[in-house]
Design a protein around this motif. Structure first.
Motif, PDB file in Angstrom:
ATOM      1  N   ARG A   1       9.268   7.490  -5.524  1.00 56.73           N
ATOM      2  CA  ARG A   1       7.941   6.884  -5.554  1.00 56.73           C
ATOM      3  C   ARG A   1       7.577   6.362  -4.169  1.00 56.73           C
ATOM      4  O   ARG A   1       8.127   5.345  -3.727  1.00 56.73           O
ATOM      5  CB  ARG A   1       7.889   5.724  -6.549  1.00 56.73           C
ATOM      6  CG  ARG A   1       8.089   6.116  -8.009  1.00 56.73           C
ATOM      7  CD  ARG A   1       6.888   6.809  -8.550  1.00 56.73           C
ATOM      8  NE  ARG A   1       6.997   7.002 -10.001  1.00 56.73           N
ATOM      9  CZ  ARG A   1       6.302   7.910 -10.657  1.00 56.73           C
ATOM     10  NH1 ARG A   1       5.461   8.715 -10.014  1.00 56.73           N
ATOM     11  NH2 ARG A   1       6.431   8.037 -11.959  1.00 56.73           N
ATOM     12  N   ALA A   2       6.690   7.055  -3.494  1.00 53.39           N
ATOM     13  CA  ALA A   2       6.156   6.595  -2.206  1.00 53.39           C
ATOM     14  C   ALA A   2       4.891   7.393  -1.954  1.00 53.39           C
ATOM     15  O   ALA A   2       4.861   8.594  -2.244  1.00 53.39           O
ATOM     16  CB  ALA A   2       7.162   6.834  -1.090  1.00 53.39           C
ATOM     17  N   ASN A   3       3.864   6.732  -1.452  1.00 50.20           N
ATOM     18  CA  ASN A   3       2.614   7.469  -1.213  1.00 50.20           C
ATOM     19  C   ASN A   3       2.785   8.535  -0.140  1.00 50.20           C
ATOM     20  O   ASN A   3       2.038   9.511  -0.112  1.00 50.20           O
ATOM     21  CB  ASN A   3       1.505   6.487  -0.825  1.00 50.20           C
ATOM     22  CG  ASN A   3       1.131   5.606  -2.007  1.00 50.20           C
ATOM     23  OD1 ASN A   3       1.656   5.777  -3.102  1.00 50.20           O
ATOM     24  ND2 ASN A   3       0.234   4.674  -1.793  1.00 50.20           N
TER      25      ASN A   3
ATOM     26  N   GLN B   1       0.827  -1.222   0.000  1.00 52.21           N
ATOM     27  CA  GLN B   1       0.000   0.000   0.000  1.00 52.21           C
ATOM     28  C   GLN B   1       0.858   1.267   0.000  1.00 52.21           C
ATOM     29  O   GLN B   1       0.369   2.349  -0.295  1.00 52.21           O
ATOM     30  CB  GLN B   1      -0.903   0.059   1.251  1.00 52.21           C
ATOM     31  CG  GLN B   1      -1.767  -1.157   1.482  1.00 52.21           C
ATOM     32  CD  GLN B   1      -2.617  -1.491   0.292  1.00 52.21           C
ATOM     33  OE1 GLN B   1      -3.340  -0.649  -0.207  1.00 52.21           O
ATOM     34  NE2 GLN B   1      -2.492  -2.708  -0.204  1.00 52.21           N
TER      35      GLN B   1
ATOM     36  N   ARG C   1       3.325   2.159  -1.854  1.00 45.91           N
ATOM     37  CA  ARG C   1       3.766   2.689  -3.157  1.00 45.91           C
ATOM     38  C   ARG C   1       2.755   2.294  -4.234  1.00 45.91           C
ATOM     39  O   ARG C   1       2.731   1.138  -4.659  1.00 45.91           O
ATOM     40  CB  ARG C   1       5.165   2.157  -3.507  1.00 45.91           C
ATOM     41  CG  ARG C   1       5.671   2.662  -4.864  1.00 45.91           C
ATOM     42  CD  ARG C   1       7.122   2.259  -5.120  1.00 45.91           C
ATOM     43  NE  ARG C   1       8.039   2.969  -4.246  1.00 45.91           N
ATOM     44  CZ  ARG C   1       9.144   2.457  -3.729  1.00 45.91           C
ATOM     45  NH1 ARG C   1       9.488   1.218  -4.013  1.00 45.91           N
ATOM     46  NH2 ARG C   1       9.904   3.179  -2.921  1.00 45.91           N
ATOM     47  N   SER C   2       1.929   3.258  -4.643  1.00 46.76           N
ATOM     48  CA  SER C   2       0.885   2.945  -5.636  1.00 46.76           C
ATOM     49  C   SER C   2       1.437   2.944  -7.056  1.00 46.76           C
ATOM     50  O   SER C   2       0.994   2.166  -7.898  1.00 46.76           O
ATOM     51  CB  SER C   2      -0.238   3.984  -5.572  1.00 46.76           C
ATOM     52  OG  SER C   2      -0.712   4.083  -4.269  1.00 46.76           O
ATOM     53  N   VAL C   3       2.381   3.868  -7.319  1.00 45.37           N
ATOM     54  CA  VAL C   3       2.950   3.959  -8.670  1.00 45.37           C
ATOM     55  C   VAL C   3       4.329   3.297  -8.673  1.00 45.37           C
ATOM     56  O   VAL C   3       5.233   3.758  -7.974  1.00 45.37           O
ATOM     57  CB  VAL C   3       3.077   5.438  -9.116  1.00 45.37           C
ATOM     58  CG1 VAL C   3       3.588   5.528 -10.551  1.00 45.37           C
ATOM     59  CG2 VAL C   3       1.749   6.163  -8.971  1.00 45.37           C
ATOM     60  N   PRO C   4       4.494   2.211  -9.424  1.00 45.18           N
ATOM     61  CA  PRO C   4       5.806   1.550  -9.429  1.00 45.18           C
ATOM     62  C   PRO C   4       6.820   2.308 -10.292  1.00 45.18           C
ATOM     63  O   PRO C   4       6.443   3.146 -11.115  1.00 45.18           O
ATOM     64  CB  PRO C   4       5.505   0.174 -10.027  1.00 45.18           C
ATOM     65  CG  PRO C   4       4.310   0.406 -10.895  1.00 45.18           C
ATOM     66  CD  PRO C   4       3.525   1.537 -10.294  1.00 45.18           C
TER      67      PRO C   4
ATOM     68  N   SER D   1       8.964   1.221   0.573  1.00 44.79           N
ATOM     69  CA  SER D   1       8.933   2.662   0.864  1.00 44.79           C
ATOM     70  C   SER D   1       9.045   2.907   2.377  1.00 44.79           C
ATOM     71  O   SER D   1       8.300   3.702   2.946  1.00 44.79           O
ATOM     72  CB  SER D   1       7.642   3.309   0.352  1.00 44.79           C
ATOM     73  OG  SER D   1       7.459   3.051  -0.988  1.00 44.79           O
TER      74      SER D   1
END
Lengths: 218, 246
Positions: free
Chosen positions: B103-105, A88, A90-93, B172
């Motif tokens: 790249r990490a939410n 969850q 990291r949504s964009v790889p 992440s």
């Protein structure tokens, strides 16, 4: 209980649970292997059956069996939950992949190797544990092992699954000590040495059984 | 030298992004990576196009502002350097270089290669400080600190908070960043008084921000421009266990 829940609510606490149960399962691997090595004793399986009978009937083993089952369940459930939580984050790889430059394949494939070992565990319980524990008349464990290892597909599945277990432990064993915070410069060489026993020697001894019985069926 | 850039372009936080290719021609091998981007941006401005947005400030590897994923590696292929310290001589003529934001939410993309790293600030605000009244300047050496500990604390304090650890980690996870601050303060007598609440609050905030958990792949250590070792994560785990169990 409050302390456990407080720990379990954090990502670090969940890792402690995975590490602790993982090492507990490692201790089970040693006990299981010790008994299995009696299969190689040239007495027609007498000693092996004696220990197998002891393990399936002794009143002190019963509670340990439940604790072991709880350990397996906690390890599997918590690892899967952590894996899902981590997904969850990291949504964009990334488009460009270069993870082999900074980490080992074993460390990146713990969920895959663990999942295959889990399937093996279910099959293994169905093949050996259920008939021994729940049959009306307890069968000879030695004969069961000999019979199961005549099937080349089962032998192949066993060898692959145990090899993946070794690969799982290659990262998992030393990682548990890092999670406990005791893997530093002083102890790291000892942890890696003992880790070698778990990820290399023990899986090799497990693999020796199906290979031996497949090539020596009588 | 002539290269091709494959850059992530995203006008703002809410828009969908996409990769776009740009030629970078007449690049000197002695240019830093950011200078090369400056040259490409000059060319884009001359053509009336929107320049590529990227974070930068000191350009000498101290501030932690710059950072992008270059061909899948945070801060690029060289170890122990930030993006601003990476030089074009490490690439080959005709290379295609893919540039992506962290790249990490927990690090939402603001524009192109710029991400919002205020989640790190909130983790520090949760406990990465010493809240004692410092008073006047104490006499030198009135608080004895062994040299080994002072050096280890200083090494942990070298973290510039760039976020490469998060970008490199498959989960992440921000554990290396959090551990550097927890470790730095736990090693010193000044940080001892609040060590328990510090580690608990910082980890709670880290989880709240949506960073993943650590699975000890060590990718963070490998990509950290300040070479912060994962032994600090081991200390963080120790501190956390000690705080929870005592």
């Amino acid at each position: 209980m409050d302390t456990f829940l407080s720990l379990y609510n954090s990502s670090v606490g969940k890792k402690f649970v995975v590490a602790l149960t993982g090492l507990f399962i490692c201790s089970f691997l040693v006990v299981h292997l010790t008994i299995n090595l009696f299969l190689f004793k040239n007495d027609g399986g007498q000693t092996y059956d004696l220990y197998a009978h002891f393990m399936s009937t002794n009143i002190f083993i019963r509670p340990i069996e439940y604790i072991l089952a709880l350990g397996f369940l906690l390890h599997i459930f918590t690892s899967a939950y952590l894996w899902w939580l981590n997904k969850q984050a990291r949504s964009v790889p990334y488009k460009a992949k270069a993870s082999s430059e900074n980490s080992t394949l074993a460390s990146r494939t713990m969920f895959v190797t663990g999942s295959i070992v889990f399937i093996f565990l279910v099959v293994h319980i169905r093949t050996f544990f259920v008939p021994t524990r729940f049959a009306d008349v307890e069968p000879s464990s030695y004969e069961m092992v000999k019979f199961a290892f005549r099937d080349p597909l089962y032998v192949l599945f066993y060898v692959i699954a145990i090899s993946l277990l070794g690969y799982h432990l290659r990262h998992g064993f030393q990682s548990a000590f890092q999670t406990f915070g005791i893997k530093d410069k002083k102890y790291a060489p000892y942890i890696h040495f003992i880790g070698g026993i778990f990820w290399l020697l023990i899986p090799l001894l497990y693999i020796a059984m199906p290979v031996y019985f497949y090539f020596n069926p009588y | 030298m002539n290269i091709t850039l494959n850059v992530w372009r995203q006008p703002d936080q809410k828009s969908q992004g996409q990769f776009q290719s740009y030629p970078a021609t007449g690049i000197s091998p002695d240019m830093s990576f950011l200078e090369m981007l400056d040259a490409v941006n000059t060319m884009l401005v001359k053509k009336g196009e929107e320049p590529i947005a990227f974070d930068h400030d000191c350009r000498e590897g101290i501030c932690g502002s710059c950072g992008m994923v270059i061909n899948g590696r945070p801060h690029g292929p060289e170890r122990g350097v930030a993006t601003c310290q990476l030089y074009m001589r490490h690439f080959k003529e005709g290379d295609t270089i893919t540039l992506e934001p962290w790249r990490a939410n927990a690090f939402p993309v603001l524009k192109d290669l710029v991400v919002d790293r205020t989640s790190f600030d909130r983790i520090i605000q949760a406990g990465g400080y010493v809240s004692v009244d410092t008073g006047g300047v104490p006499d030198a050496n009135c608080i004895p600190i062994p040299k080994v500990k002072a050096e280890e604390a200083m090494d942990a304090a070298a973290c510039i908070g760039c976020g490469a650890c998060v970008a490199a980690c498959k989960n992440s996870s921000a554990m290396l960043f959090v551990s550097a601050k927890v470790s730095q303060l736990a090693l010193l007598p000044q940080g001892d008084a609040e060590r328990k609440q510090r580690v608990e609050r910082m980890i709670a905030q880290m989880d709240k921000e949506g960073f993943g958990g650590c699975t000890n792949t060590l990718a963070c250590e490998a990509e950290c421009p300040k070479k912060i070792p994962v032994t600090h994560i081991a200390r963080l785990n120790r501190e956390f266990l000690r705080a929870k169990l005592t």
